[in-house]
Each structure stands twice: as structure tokens, then as C-alpha cells.
Design a protein around this motif. Structure first.
Motif, PDB file in Angstrom:
ATOM      1  N   PRO A   1       0.803  -1.227   0.000  1.00 31.24           N
ATOM      2  CA  PRO A   1       0.000   0.000   0.000  1.00 31.24           C
ATOM      3  C   PRO A   1       0.838   1.282   0.000  1.00 31.24           C
ATOM      4  CG  PRO A   1      -0.036  -0.990   2.176  1.00 31.24           C
ATOM      5  CD  PRO A   1       0.727  -1.931   1.273  1.00 31.24           C
ATOM      6  N   THR A   2       2.118   1.184   0.345  1.00 32.06           N
ATOM      7  CA  THR A   2       2.933   2.408   0.402  1.00 32.06           C
ATOM      8  C   THR A   2       3.139   3.006  -0.982  1.00 32.06           C
ATOM      9  OG1 THR A   2       4.971   1.109   0.349  1.00 32.06           O
ATOM     10  CG2 THR A   2       4.127   1.717   2.527  1.00 32.06           C
ATOM     11  N   TRP A   3       3.194   2.183  -2.014  1.00 39.86           N
ATOM     12  CA  TRP A   3       3.382   2.705  -3.364  1.00 39.86           C
ATOM     13  C   TRP A   3       2.198   3.582  -3.765  1.00 39.86           C
ATOM     14  CZ3 TRP A   3       0.355   1.537  -7.724  1.00 39.86           C
ATOM     15  CH2 TRP A   3       0.812   2.121  -8.914  1.00 39.86           C
ATOM     16  N   TYR A   4       0.986   3.091  -3.537  1.00 37.13           N
ATOM     17  CA  TYR A   4      -0.204   3.868  -3.891  1.00 37.13           C
ATOM     18  C   TYR A   4      -0.229   5.183  -3.116  1.00 37.13           C
ATOM     19  CZ  TYR A   4      -5.067   5.251  -4.545  1.00 37.13           C
ATOM     20  OH  TYR A   4      -6.199   5.960  -4.842  1.00 37.13           O
ATOM     21  N   LYS A   5       0.128   5.136  -1.851  1.00 34.85           N
ATOM     22  CA  LYS A   5       0.142   6.357  -1.039  1.00 34.85           C
ATOM     23  C   LYS A   5       1.136   7.376  -1.584  1.00 34.85           C
ATOM     24  CE  LYS A   5      -1.394   4.205   3.230  1.00 34.85           C
ATOM     25  NZ  LYS A   5      -1.049   3.786   4.589  1.00 34.85           N
ATOM     26  N   SER A   6       2.201   6.896  -2.235  1.00 36.82           N
ATOM     27  CA  SER A   6       3.230   7.807  -2.751  1.00 36.82           C
ATOM     28  C   SER A   6       2.829   8.492  -4.058  1.00 36.82           C
ATOM     29  CB  SER A   6       4.546   7.058  -2.960  1.00 36.82           C
ATOM     30  OG  SER A   6       4.465   6.216  -4.107  1.00 36.82           O
ATOM     31  N   LEU A   7       1.797   7.990  -4.715  1.00 37.29           N
ATOM     32  CA  LEU A   7       1.362   8.585  -5.977  1.00 37.29           C
ATOM     33  C   LEU A   7       0.684   9.926  -5.740  1.00 37.29           C
ATOM     34  CD1 LEU A   7      -0.270   5.501  -7.734  1.00 37.29           C
ATOM     35  CD2 LEU A   7       1.927   6.564  -8.304  1.00 37.29           C
ATOM     36  N   LYS A   8       0.832  10.819  -6.702  1.00 31.74           N
ATOM     37  CA  LYS A   8       0.048  12.053  -6.677  1.00 31.74           C
ATOM     38  C   LYS A   8      -1.366  11.684  -7.121  1.00 31.74           C
ATOM     39  CE  LYS A   8       3.949  14.972  -7.843  1.00 31.74           C
ATOM     40  NZ  LYS A   8       4.587  15.754  -8.905  1.00 31.74           N
TER      41      LYS A   8
ATOM     42  N   GLY B   1       0.066  -4.338  -8.587  1.00 30.00           N
ATOM     43  CA  GLY B   1       1.146  -5.324  -8.593  1.00 30.00           C
ATOM     44  C   GLY B   1       2.281  -4.962  -9.531  1.00 30.00           C
ATOM     45  N   ARG B   2       1.944  -4.648 -10.751  1.00 34.95           N
ATOM     46  CA  ARG B   2       2.964  -4.308 -11.755  1.00 34.95           C
ATOM     47  C   ARG B   2       3.254  -2.815 -11.816  1.00 34.95           C
ATOM     48  NH1 ARG B   2       1.335  -8.457 -16.657  1.00 34.95           N
ATOM     49  NH2 ARG B   2       1.683 -10.336 -15.417  1.00 34.95           N
ATOM     50  N   ARG B   3       2.419  -2.036 -11.159  1.00 34.58           N
ATOM     51  CA  ARG B   3       2.581  -0.585 -11.088  1.00 34.58           C
ATOM     52  C   ARG B   3       2.616   0.058 -12.479  1.00 34.58           C
ATOM     53  NH1 ARG B   3       6.785  -0.199  -5.994  1.00 34.58           N
ATOM     54  NH2 ARG B   3       5.460  -1.394  -4.602  1.00 34.58           N
ATOM     55  N   GLN B   4       1.777  -0.452 -13.349  1.00 34.45           N
ATOM     56  CA  GLN B   4       1.679   0.060 -14.710  1.00 34.45           C
ATOM     57  C   GLN B   4       0.464   0.972 -14.794  1.00 34.45           C
ATOM     58  OE1 GLN B   4       1.522  -3.378 -17.256  1.00 34.45           O
ATOM     59  NE2 GLN B   4       3.615  -3.980 -16.780  1.00 34.45           N
ATOM     60  N   LEU B   5       0.687   2.224 -14.462  1.00 39.00           N
ATOM     61  CA  LEU B   5      -0.424   3.172 -14.407  1.00 39.00           C
ATOM     62  C   LEU B   5      -1.137   3.266 -15.747  1.00 39.00           C
ATOM     63  CD1 LEU B   5       1.143   6.060 -12.280  1.00 39.00           C
ATOM     64  CD2 LEU B   5      -0.360   4.213 -11.540  1.00 39.00           C
ATOM     65  N   GLU B   6      -0.402   3.638 -16.777  1.00 39.77           N
ATOM     66  CA  GLU B   6      -1.030   3.802 -18.088  1.00 39.77           C
ATOM     67  C   GLU B   6      -1.535   2.470 -18.636  1.00 39.77           C
ATOM     68  OE1 GLU B   6      -0.242   6.382 -22.104  1.00 39.77           O
ATOM     69  OE2 GLU B   6       0.986   6.707 -20.335  1.00 39.77           O
ATOM     70  N   GLY B   7      -0.775   1.427 -18.398  1.00 38.37           N
ATOM     71  CA  GLY B   7      -1.166   0.099 -18.870  1.00 38.37           C
ATOM     72  C   GLY B   7      -2.417  -0.433 -18.196  1.00 38.37           C
TER      73      GLY B   7
ATOM     74  N   TRP C   1      -7.819   7.319 -14.498  1.00 36.24           N
ATOM     75  CA  TRP C   1      -7.426   8.240 -15.567  1.00 36.24           C
ATOM     76  C   TRP C   1      -6.680   9.445 -14.995  1.00 36.24           C
ATOM     77  CZ3 TRP C   1      -6.786   8.887 -20.625  1.00 36.24           C
ATOM     78  CH2 TRP C   1      -6.703  10.180 -21.128  1.00 36.24           C
ATOM     79  N   ASP C   2      -7.239  10.047 -13.952  1.00 36.56           N
ATOM     80  CA  ASP C   2      -6.613  11.235 -13.360  1.00 36.56           C
ATOM     81  C   ASP C   2      -5.250  10.907 -12.759  1.00 36.56           C
ATOM     82  OD1 ASP C   2      -8.814  12.711 -14.111  1.00 36.56           O
ATOM     83  OD2 ASP C   2      -9.580  12.996 -12.072  1.00 36.56           O
ATOM     84  N   ILE C   3      -5.139   9.766 -12.096  1.00 39.86           N
ATOM     85  CA  ILE C   3      -3.843   9.368 -11.519  1.00 39.86           C
ATOM     86  C   ILE C   3      -2.817   9.182 -12.617  1.00 39.86           C
ATOM     87  CG2 ILE C   3      -2.635   7.487 -10.318  1.00 39.86           C
ATOM     88  CD1 ILE C   3      -5.136   7.265  -8.504  1.00 39.86           C
ATOM     89  N   VAL C   4      -3.214   8.574 -13.724  1.00 42.76           N
ATOM     90  CA  VAL C   4      -2.297   8.401 -14.855  1.00 42.76           C
ATOM     91  C   VAL C   4      -1.832   9.767 -15.354  1.00 42.76           C
ATOM     92  CG1 VAL C   4      -2.139   7.681 -17.284  1.00 42.76           C
ATOM     93  CG2 VAL C   4      -3.148   6.145 -15.576  1.00 42.76           C
TER      94      VAL C   4
ATOM     95  N   LYS D   1       2.251  11.114 -15.009  1.00 45.67           N
ATOM     96  CA  LYS D   1       2.894  10.772 -16.299  1.00 45.67           C
ATOM     97  C   LYS D   1       4.397  10.621 -16.107  1.00 45.67           C
ATOM     98  CE  LYS D   1      -0.058  11.085 -19.882  1.00 45.67           C
ATOM     99  NZ  LYS D   1      -0.446   9.956 -20.628  1.00 45.67           N
ATOM    100  N   GLY D   2       4.928   9.526 -16.631  1.00 45.17           N
ATOM    101  CA  GLY D   2       6.356   9.296 -16.576  1.00 45.17           C
ATOM    102  C   GLY D   2       6.811   8.498 -15.374  1.00 45.17           C
ATOM    103  N   LYS D   3       5.923   8.273 -14.391  1.00 46.31           N
ATOM    104  CA  LYS D   3       6.294   7.435 -13.235  1.00 46.31           C
ATOM    105  C   LYS D   3       6.075   5.978 -13.603  1.00 46.31           C
ATOM    106  CE  LYS D   3       5.761   9.968  -8.983  1.00 46.31           C
ATOM    107  NZ  LYS D   3       5.159   9.940  -7.657  1.00 46.31           N
ATOM    108  N   ALA D   4       6.827   5.113 -12.952  1.00 50.73           N
ATOM    109  CA  ALA D   4       6.673   3.677 -13.176  1.00 50.73           C
ATOM    110  C   ALA D   4       5.365   3.181 -12.638  1.00 50.73           C
ATOM    111  CB  ALA D   4       7.809   2.912 -12.517  1.00 50.73           C
TER     112      ALA D   4
END
Length: 170
Positions: A40-47, A109-115, A160-163, A167-170
Motif C-alpha cells: 500500500p505504500t506505493w499507492y500512497k506515494s502517488l500524486k 502489482g505491476r505498477r503500470q499506471l497507463e497500462g 485516468w486522473d492518476i495516470v 505521467k512518466g512514473k513507473a
């Protein structure tokens, strides 16, 4: 036998109803357990957009939605006139379950925002397909799917908004 309802074939009464709903709940909630727990820490780190619901809202929303899906699944299975009439509704529901879980794997899991976006769009469409395929057997079951459709519409916009924001983050 094709004209007899599946409920007649499986038995009826309060015990059969309770067993059917319990089995549906087991399927809906159990399939979700096949997805590995994500960090869950990865999601918390996203804008995230300012309108993002607090993290505690997600389980508070998903638990009743999955319960309604479970009841809808039971209603369709119990009201179907034949096993063959369940082919499309069960296939659509299975695809919807798979896509919802697969989106979690791709996004978290794969942290593929756009994907993750195409999977989210397919998930959204599969919920609509489930509701549409439920309707001829049980309109109430179809209507029980609509709150999930609304929530996934919100989740799609959030995705969509998070993507866009990240933009450009893994």
C-alpha cells in the motif's frame, strides 16, 4: 426438465436459499483472494486528484458492492430456466471477476499506471455486460449490478486522473 428452474433441481426452501447465497458470496469474495496482497505504500506515494476518496472508503464501498453482486449471481442461478440459459450470464460474470482482479494486478502489482487503463475500461464494460445478461433472467439481479457500475465509473475516472498526474512514473 429444461423448463424447470435450477432452484427446483437443486432444492428449495430457506436452507437451499441460504446455501445458494453463501456459495455465491464464497465465489465473489473468494476469487478476490486469488490476487496477491499489494504494497500500500506505493499507492500512497502517488500524486492523486484532490477529489480522491480516503483509503478507508474503498473497502467500505467494495464490501456491500460484492455482497450485492453475490446476491445477483444467486438470483440468476436460482431463477434460470435451464443450465444452458446460464452460459452467457456466467461467462460475462466470470469475465467481470477476472478483469476486476487483473486490473488490481496491473495497477498495484505491476505498477503500470497507463497500462492499467485498457483493463479498467474492459472491466467497466464487463460489468455492463453482466448486468445486461442478467436482465432477461432476473431484472432485480441486473439492477443489483448497477451500483458497482457507478463505483467503477468513479474508479475509472480516478485511474485516468492518476495516470495524467503521474505521467512518466513507473
Amino acid at each position: 426438465m429444461a423448463s424447470r428452474g435450477l432452484l427446483e433441481l437443486l432444492g428449495s426452501g430457506p436452507a437451499a436459499t441460504a446455501a445458494g447465497i453463501a456459495a455465491s458470496i464464497g465465489v465473489v469474495f473468494g476469487v478476490q483472494r486469488l490476487v496477491p496482497t499489494m504494497d500500500p505504500t506505493w499507492y500512497k506515494s502517488l500524486k492523486k486528484p484532490s477529489w480522491t476518496p480516503p483509503n478507508y472508503v474503498f473497502p467500505l464501498v467494495w464490501i456491500p458492492l460484492k455482497t450485492m453482486q453475490s446476491v445477483a449471481l444467486w438470483m440468476v442461478c436460482s431463477k434460470a430456466k435451464s443450465v444452458s440459459s446460464l452460459a452467457l450470464p456466467l461467462a460475462a460474470f466470470g469475465v467481470h471477476m477476472f478483469l476486476g482482479n487483473w486490473w488490481n494486478v496491473v495497477f498495484f502489482g505491476r505498477r503500470q499506471l497507463e497500462g492499467s487503463l485498457p483493463w479498467m475500461y474492459a472491466f467497466w464494460a464487463s460489468i455492463a455486460a453482466s448486468a445486461a445478461s442478467f436482465y432477461p433472467i432476473s431484472p432485480v439481479a441486473a439492477y443489483l449490478m448497477l451500483p458497482t457500475q457507478v463505483w467503477v465509473t468513479i474508479a475509472t475516472k480516478l485511474n485516468w486522473d492518476i495516470v495524467q498526474i503521474n505521467k512518466g512514473k513507473a
